[in-house]
Design a protein around this motif. Structure first.
Motif, PDB file in Angstrom:
ATOM      1  N   VAL A  41       0.017  -2.932  12.623  1.00 22.63           N
ATOM      2  CA  VAL A  41       0.132  -1.470  12.779  1.00 22.63           C
ATOM      3  C   VAL A  41      -1.103  -0.928  13.506  1.00 22.63           C
ATOM      4  O   VAL A  41      -1.003  -0.113  14.439  1.00 22.63           O
ATOM      5  N   GLN A  55      -2.150   3.409   3.359  1.00 21.93           N
ATOM      6  CA  GLN A  55      -1.998   2.669   4.622  1.00 21.93           C
ATOM      7  C   GLN A  55      -2.507   3.519   5.799  1.00 21.93           C
ATOM      8  O   GLN A  55      -3.233   3.026   6.655  1.00 21.93           O
ATOM      9  N   GLU A  56      -2.156   4.808   5.790  1.00 22.16           N
ATOM     10  CA  GLU A  56      -2.613   5.689   6.877  1.00 22.16           C
ATOM     11  C   GLU A  56      -4.136   5.765   6.918  1.00 22.16           C
ATOM     12  O   GLU A  56      -4.755   5.720   7.972  1.00 22.16           O
ATOM     13  N   ARG A  57      -4.734   5.862   5.708  1.00 25.58           N
ATOM     14  CA  ARG A  57      -6.203   5.925   5.629  1.00 25.58           C
ATOM     15  C   ARG A  57      -6.813   4.638   6.191  1.00 25.58           C
ATOM     16  O   ARG A  57      -7.758   4.666   6.976  1.00 25.58           O
ATOM     17  N   LEU A  88       0.855  -1.191   0.000  1.00 24.07           N
ATOM     18  CA  LEU A  88       0.000   0.000   0.000  1.00 24.07           C
ATOM     19  C   LEU A  88       0.882   1.228   0.000  1.00 24.07           C
ATOM     20  O   LEU A  88       1.964   1.226   0.608  1.00 24.07           O
ATOM     21  N   SER A  89       0.421   2.298  -0.651  1.00 19.50           N
ATOM     22  CA  SER A  89       1.163   3.550  -0.552  1.00 19.50           C
ATOM     23  C   SER A  89       1.023   4.024   0.900  1.00 19.50           C
ATOM     24  O   SER A  89       0.094   3.613   1.608  1.00 19.50           O
ATOM     25  N   SER A  90       1.940   4.906   1.335  1.00 22.78           N
ATOM     26  CA  SER A  90       1.861   5.275   2.761  1.00 22.78           C
ATOM     27  C   SER A  90       0.560   6.021   3.057  1.00 22.78           C
ATOM     28  O   SER A  90      -0.015   5.864   4.132  1.00 22.78           O
ATOM     29  N   SER A  91       0.035   6.799   2.095  1.00 23.88           N
ATOM     30  CA  SER A  91      -1.223   7.506   2.399  1.00 23.88           C
ATOM     31  C   SER A  91      -2.386   6.515   2.449  1.00 23.88           C
ATOM     32  O   SER A  91      -3.282   6.641   3.288  1.00 23.88           O
ATOM     33  N   LEU A 119      -0.699  -5.077   8.193  1.00 24.78           N
ATOM     34  CA  LEU A 119      -1.550  -3.899   8.399  1.00 24.78           C
ATOM     35  C   LEU A 119      -2.218  -3.965   9.780  1.00 24.78           C
ATOM     36  O   LEU A 119      -2.266  -2.974  10.523  1.00 24.78           O
TER      37      LEU A 119
END
Ligand code: PSV
Ligand code: MN
Length: 406
Positions: free
Chosen positions: A362, A14-16, A9-12, A359
């Motif tokens: 985290v 993943q954050e979402r 996943l892109s970091s954004s 995921l």
């Protein structure tokens, strides 16, 4: 052999996903911690909850290990046999949880042999409405936001009952209840096409619940219990339609093989739960808003230890929701637009088959809960201690088996 794709996943993104998963909560049912059985018998477990305090304690420990279950659905007759008072609210708080959906019991008293709100006897209909109003009052005092209604009403034989009149009686009862609900309360109308009535049930499918809820008032919505469908029914399509109609109020999650088996989520068909979450996440992705849905577990653990089964379920739900979150939505939209059936299906399957453990690690770290809640709970000693204490409690109370589940 299933392919286990790597999670990329892109970091954004993943954050979402982490932010959304941190917000995802699911209510646990008080009755999932008590001794239950089938109509052929009941096998009791020493660690099963004896009283409401035990049920809240079990819900609290589930919340402690998962961070996902801050509320408990209660069943009025089973949980408050001696009546409700505000000390119950304090008791829940003491165990780190709060009271969630209020479930009136409109199916167990002898008077409901021929139905509750659909009974041809007006006195029984009035009694059923009174019980709903009393349950709303409990909800008001407990600051609960949901009145969750399931009716066992129906008929066993052709000719036994007047189908259209029953529909009108039920509508009128729901309207009375809706009028009494406080502003912050939503009425959830559950359906089930079979059981206990064998010929027809009055609240038999999502369409009937939809019409009843619409007639009841603006704060009434449909509740989908995943075990309440005829085999082969496309549940995710029902979910998608209800979302589109703004009429999806809540879920009772469980899994099933043959009937309303109340098995743990994903034990038989994890792809089914994933497809449901896929519809939810698709809508949230399109709109940028979380859907306001009462996610609840409705399971009864006849052979599995109760808290273990609950933690296993909660983690499975979180995992399947996470898999729905990693569906490549842009690629899926493009694939659908180009009418690529194989490509579109593969996008869904790829997400479903991806290992989302990294995921979830985290997410759980951010939530300050163990990376593997089930193993941590199994190693905690809670169950062994509960078994000793509850066995002693049963003995002192002169109970041969546990649970207030009647
Ligand atoms: C009925 O089968 C049901 O799904 C309803 O939600 C009840 O409240 C619950 O099960 C009781 O176990
Ligand atoms: Mn249910």
């Amino acid at each position: 052999m299933a392919r286990r794709d790597k999670l990329l996943l892109s970091s954004s993104a993943q954050e979402r996903a982490v932010r959304r998963l941190k917000r995802f909560q699911i209510e646990v049912p008080s009755w999932g911690f008590a001794n239950t059985g089938t109509r052929f018998g009941k096998f009791s477990q020493d660690a099963a909850a004896v009283d409401l305090g035990d049920k809240f304690a079990d819900a609290g420990i589930t919340h402690q290990f998962t961070g996902m279950t801050p509320s408990v659905a209660v069943h009025v007759l089973w949980d408050f046999p001696g009546g409700f008072d505000k000390s119950v609210v304090t008791l829940a708080r003491k165990h780190g949880v709060r009271i969630g959906a209020i479930n009136p019991n409109l199916f167990q008293d002898q008077c409901y042999k021929f139905g509750s709100v659909c009974n041809s006897d007006a006195r029984i209909r009035r009694r059923a409405v009174k019980h709903m109003l009393d349950s709303i009052e409990i909800g008001r005092q407990a600051k609960s936001e949901h009145l969750s209604l399931w009716f066992a009403d129906g008929a066993n034989y052709p000719g036994q009952a007047d189908i259209r009149r029953r529909k009108k009686w039920a509508t009128s009862a729901l309207q009375k209840a809706h009028k009494t609900m406080p502003r912050n309360m939503t009425m959830l109308v559950e359906y089930k096409p079979f059981e206990p009535a064998a010929y027809f049930t009055d609240f038999f499918d999502w369409g009937s619940s939809y019409l009843f809820a619409k007639a009841a008032g603006p704060r009434a919505k449909v509740l989908v219990d995943t075990g309440h469908h005829l085999l082969g029914c496309n549940i995710e399509q029902i979910v998608a339609w209800l979302i589109d109609e703004k009429m999806l109020g809540g879920f009772h999650f469980n899994d099933r093989k043959y009937a309303d088996d109340d098995l743990t989520v994903g034990s038989i068909d994890p792809y089914q739960a994933f497809r449901i979450f896929n519809e939810i996440v698709a809508y949230e992705w399109e709109t940028g808003r979380d859907l306001d849905i009462a996610y609840t577990i409705d399971q009864s653990h006849n052979v599995k230890p109760k808290v273990q089964a609950t933690i296993q379920t909660v983690c499975m739900v979180q995992e399947l929701f996470a898999k729905a979150m990693i569906v490549d939505r842009k690629a899926l939209a493009a694939s659908q637009a180009s009418q690529d059936t194989v490509g579109s299906e593969e996008i869904l399957r790829r997400a479903f088959l991806t290992d989302v453990t990294p995921l979830l690690k985290v997410v759980r770290k951010a939530m300050k809960v163990p990376a593997d809640p089930l193993s941590a709970y199994r190693a905690s000693g809670y169950e062994q201690q509960a078994a000793v204490q509850r066995k002693a409690k049963r003995k002192a109370l002169g109970l041969s088996e546990g649970g207030s589940y009647a």
